[in-house]
Write a protein that holds these residues in place. Structure first.
Motif, mmCIF file in Angstrom:
data_model
loop_
_atom_site.group_PDB
_atom_site.id
_atom_site.type_symbol
_atom_site.label_atom_id
_atom_site.label_comp_id
_atom_site.label_asym_id
_atom_site.label_seq_id
_atom_site.Cartn_x
_atom_site.Cartn_y
_atom_site.Cartn_z
ATOM 1 N N CYS A 54 0.853 -1.472 5.222
ATOM 2 C CA CYS A 54 0.244 -1.492 3.885
ATOM 3 C C CYS A 54 0.883 -0.408 3.028
ATOM 4 N N ALA A 55 0.816 -0.598 1.709
ATOM 5 C CA ALA A 55 1.266 0.458 0.800
ATOM 6 C C ALA A 55 0.317 1.643 0.926
ATOM 7 N N GLU A 56 0.837 2.831 0.660
ATOM 8 C CA GLU A 56 -0.026 4.013 0.636
ATOM 9 C C GLU A 56 -1.064 3.856 -0.464
ATOM 10 N N SER A 57 -2.308 4.193 -0.174
ATOM 11 C CA SER A 57 -3.322 4.060 -1.222
ATOM 12 C C SER A 57 -4.408 5.103 -1.043
ATOM 13 N N ASP A 58 -5.093 5.405 -2.127
ATOM 14 C CA ASP A 58 -6.131 6.435 -2.112
ATOM 15 C C ASP A 58 -7.447 5.978 -2.722
ATOM 16 N N GLY A 59 -7.459 4.778 -3.296
ATOM 17 C CA GLY A 59 -8.692 4.334 -3.935
ATOM 18 C C GLY A 59 -8.740 2.831 -4.037
ATOM 19 N N GLY A 60 -9.892 2.330 -4.462
ATOM 20 C CA GLY A 60 -10.069 0.889 -4.610
ATOM 21 C C GLY A 60 -10.792 0.298 -3.419
ATOM 22 N N LEU A 61 -11.157 -0.964 -3.535
ATOM 23 C CA LEU A 61 -11.906 -1.644 -2.469
ATOM 24 C C LEU A 61 -10.989 -2.593 -1.700
ATOM 25 N N TYR A 62 -9.690 -2.284 -1.689
ATOM 26 C CA TYR A 62 -8.679 -3.216 -1.175
ATOM 27 C C TYR A 62 -7.483 -2.424 -0.675
ATOM 28 N N CYS A 63 -6.618 -3.119 0.045
ATOM 29 C CA CYS A 63 -5.312 -2.522 0.289
ATOM 30 C C CYS A 63 -4.241 -3.541 -0.060
ATOM 31 N N TRP A 64 -3.028 -3.057 -0.167
ATOM 32 C CA TRP A 64 -1.902 -3.847 -0.676
ATOM 33 C C TRP A 64 -0.972 -4.050 0.510
ATOM 34 N N VAL A 65 -1.023 -5.261 1.031
ATOM 35 C CA VAL A 65 -0.486 -5.518 2.365
ATOM 36 C C VAL A 65 0.915 -6.127 2.282
ATOM 37 N N ASP A 66 1.799 -5.561 3.050
ATOM 38 C CA ASP A 66 3.198 -5.989 3.059
ATOM 39 C C ASP A 66 3.381 -7.080 4.114
ATOM 40 N N MET A 67 3.293 -8.337 3.696
ATOM 41 C CA MET A 67 3.407 -9.455 4.641
ATOM 42 C C MET A 67 4.802 -10.067 4.602
ATOM 43 N N ARG A 68 5.777 -9.276 4.195
ATOM 44 C CA ARG A 68 7.130 -9.830 4.081
ATOM 45 C C ARG A 68 7.626 -10.399 5.406
ATOM 46 N N SER A 69 7.149 -9.786 6.512
ATOM 47 C CA SER A 69 7.620 -10.265 7.826
ATOM 48 C C SER A 69 7.102 -11.674 8.139
ATOM 49 N N LEU A 70 6.076 -12.119 7.405
ATOM 50 C CA LEU A 70 5.530 -13.457 7.667
ATOM 51 C C LEU A 70 6.127 -14.531 6.757
ATOM 52 N N LEU A 71 6.960 -14.106 5.798
ATOM 53 C CA LEU A 71 7.536 -15.090 4.866
ATOM 54 C C LEU A 71 8.597 -15.932 5.568
ATOM 55 N N THR A 72 8.610 -17.216 5.271
ATOM 56 C CA THR A 72 9.703 -18.044 5.790
ATOM 57 C C THR A 72 10.902 -17.980 4.849
ATOM 58 N N SER A 73 10.642 -17.735 3.557
ATOM 59 C CA SER A 73 11.766 -17.447 2.655
ATOM 60 C C SER A 73 11.342 -16.322 1.720
#
Lengths: 489, 489
Positions: A407-426
């Motif tokens: 996930c991206a570094e984060s310090d606030g909010g009710l969510y996180c920003w998830v790096d799912m690039r490894s799951l992309l087929t393209s």
């Protein structure tokens, strides 16, 4: 020599040059006028399914702007929300339903809220009359649309408190709104005319599109931020976007951003806030800081309000406007309580009048006055709120990490920003939308894809985790694990 | 023969006529283009009090539409309300204050409301959880912005009930709004594009100006009604206004009217409603019927909803839209509860989405579900509401009659339409405004003058009487008597 001009017989003598030019010009001008009248006002776009009945001359048309609003959305953000509504996961009754990670709401402190409400709801709503009984007139009658003074005082104190006490808010600069959504719309209406634009660092909260574009006619110009900067905006990117916009003929009226950012969850540093405000001052444009997650900070970084920078004396603060609300930090979106805080007296005065369309009902105002003024409860609540987001965040991010998903570094909010690039087929928007669809229909998870937030790097998803029970997290991780496995095989 | 044309040397031979005309036309066209570019986009009106600070290039500008909204009003309706706010009459503490006859609100049945609220408020707001305790999530979380289905069902039943049971309402055609005000704005947005117009029989409710003109850009074209018809609109007046509007180049999208009318208080007959809808169908325009006083009928005439006429099968009903709300009939304007009822699916669908800006908080929705579903209470309340308006109306009108001041015939509303022509010093708008000012500053009474309602006959005032205690009425009559005496002497 044979010279042919219109009205041959007339144009003679020394006035010939002038008259010979004027007459065609006049004729041309009147032709333009005639054509303009014939095609004005512009026809709305043609409608299908026309029918007539009785002696009607055809089905009545609605406005073209209503047609635009009524159109089905193509934003994955809203598509995901609709899909969950049709088949929502429930631990007891629908274990195969879609799990909601698309909506930023929190139930982490409902126990605290519930006990406060049970004890105080009735009392807070109905003020005592002189005779000691309840006084219905204190909630039933018309009150100022911009919010009762007591509520604005309580809000000002509450905002200062959750922002660490470094900044104070003047209730007379404050307008209470029915949620953050009308606060954004009204500010857009007040700061920019139809056709003007705001710069907005992207990825950005997908709801801004409806908030601003539905009715105000203000354009949003994304200023693309990159993973290499952890999606933090820079002044040079703002400068470049502004120049490009001006070249295209756009009039840019301001910069709009969320701090803590939504969807990334990072916090703008004091220096960045200074830079942004200095830039806005140089360009003579507005700054709108959406600080609706200010009290949902769980990391170690300090949150600084743009109101504090504006109050430093270094800047003309009349260009600074803050959006706030209780939907996130107090977890009561159902109460529809928001705030416009502006240093510009015309904005405050126009917003007050526009609150006839978006005022908070008086019974709710009374509850909020009691709630926000109960400082002992508020301190206890805010500490628990932060602590519980932090814990849930660790649990959620840890689960993803074990699947090899960062996930991206984060310090606030009710969510996180998830790096799912490894799951992309393209590695493309198309690839991201395919993954979004697979998450929805195969893994039965609704996460908001970056493309809905105008992110230019494919593969990032916003996942809201604060309405999840602890026991839901392993279910989510297992679903993602299976999806990852099947897509790798 | 000496012929002078521009570019003398060029224009020769058989093409001379064409080229001799074209060249000036082209030059003229490019001159227009150049001038247009120089002045586009239009500059907002110049602002006073400009200053600069720091390295700003001047004070930041707000939108020109915000400047318009922020401007002080010149409507006597709002001026009167402001004046009361500064010095409100109070039987105990401010006997010399201004008595409010300018605001249509009622406290006639607060005793009934108060006892219902005392008993049911808490229970209605917090639904029981499975474990038997209160369930905070039923009020705290996001719910559909257009209103909970249970509320729409309860509203539909309530509306049918107060309209005598002759018409039924389908909850799926219904959108719950935060008061009647956003209902009107959203309908205007959906039915007419910016620059289009509605016909509106006048005198009309002065609040429509802000409701519609502040943001939608829709024009209101008054269709003047006369005392000789008791201010009832006729189809020939509509026809004439429509033709005049079209001649001026206006595109008329619909007819908007209040029934029972505001400010007169008369009720449109079934025949008139038929005529209006037939007219609208012939002209292929919309009909917006504001029926917010439908349950505040106290005369002998039957109230008929435009929804009933629309449902008769004779017309294409998709052009019919109803506005309703609880501010008047249930005397709870503080609750901000309104309704759009539309037979046009695009309007319903656009209005639902636009409710993100004007939704009713969930706690209030829960209260309203209980309140409107309590049919025993509702029957009792409505009977008392009508009876008490009737009594207060008689008392108020009788008081005026004894001063020689007559009222227009009326059957509904929380006001009467008072003929103060005998008190005018000159029969003109100026004379009326002088009387308005004397009423405010000498008699200390705020009544809304006809000019605020676009009445073309001077001397009529709207007086709201349902927030008055019985003992206030002689005070008002005495104040008017003294004013009349002093102006006659």
């Amino acid at each position: 020599m044979r010279l042919i001009v219109p009205l041959r017989g007339v144009i003679q003598g020394r006035g010939g040059l002038l008259v010979g030019s004027l007459i065609p010009c006049c004729l041309f001008y009147f032709l333009q006028l005639y054509l303009k009248r014939r095609r004005s006002p512009p026809d709305p776009p043609p409608r299908t399914n026309l029918f007539s009945r009785g002696n009607s001359i055809g089905r009545v048309r609605v406005s073209s702007r209503a047609v635009d609003v009524a159109k089905p959305t193509d934003s994955p953000y809203y598509i995901g929300l609709e899909r969950v509504k049709a088949d929502p996961y429930d631990r007891m009754s629908n274990r195969d339903g879609i799990i909601q990670l698309g909506l930023a709401e929190s139930s982490l402190c409902f126990d605290l809220l519930q006990s406060w409400m049970s004890e105080n709801l009735m009392e807070s709503m109905m003020m005592q009359s002189d005779e000691g009984g309840f006084d219905i007139s204190s909630i039933a009658m018309y009150k100022p649309f911009e919010g009762l003074l007591e509520l604005r005082v309580a809000f000002a104190d509450f905002m200062s408190r959750i922002m660490g006490g470094n900044v104070s808010f003047d209730p007379s600069n404050m307008v209470i709104t029915a949620g953050g959504t009308p606060a954004i719309e009204v500010l857009a209406f007040c700061l920019a005319d139809h056709g003007n634009a705001f710069l907005i660092p992207s990825p950005y909260y997908p709801g801004f599109d409806r908030d601003i574009k539905f009715r105000t006619g203000v354009e949003l110009i994304p200023v693309h931020c990159r993973s290499s900067d952890n999606f933090t905006v820079t002044v040079s990117a703002l400068e470049q976007a502004l120049n490009q916009a001006r070249k295209r003929g756009s009039r840019v009226s301001g910069i709009l951003f969320s701090n803590p950012s939504n969807p990334v969850g990072n916090i703008l540093s004091r220096e960045t806030l200074h830079d942004i405000l200095r830039f806005a001052q140089e360009k003579n444009i507005h700054v709108i800081s959406d600080e609706i997650f200010a009290g949902s900070v769980y990391g170690d970084k300090e949150f600084v309000s743009m109101a504090e920078i504006a109050g430093s004396g270094e800047f003309d603060k009349s260009r600074v406007h803050i959006i706030y609300g209780l939907s996130k930090d107090l977890s009561i979106p159902g109460f529809r309580a928001g705030v416009i805080y502006s240093f510009h007296e015309d904005v405050v005065s126009a917003a007050k009048k526009l609150m006839r369309f978006s005022s908070v009902p008086v019974p709710v105002q009374r509850i909020l006055i009691s709630l926000l003024s109960d400082t002992r409860f508020i301190e206890e609540y805010m500490a628990a709120h932060r602590q519980r987001i932090r814990e849930k965040h660790i649990r959620f991010v840890e689960g993803l990490k074990q699947l090899g998903i960062p996930c991206a570094e984060s310090d606030g909010g009710l969510y996180c920003w998830v790096d799912m690039r490894s799951l992309l087929t393209s590695y493309s928007e198309k690839g991201e939308l395919e993954l979004f669809e697979k998450l929805l229909s195969v893994a039965k998870i609704n996460a908001t894809p970056g493309t809905a937030c105008y992110c230019i790097e494919p593969g990032w998803f916003r996942c809201c985790f604060t309405a999840l029970a602890d026991e839901d997290i392993p279910v989510i991780m297992e679903r993602i694990r299976q999806l990852a496995e099947s897509s790798r095989s």
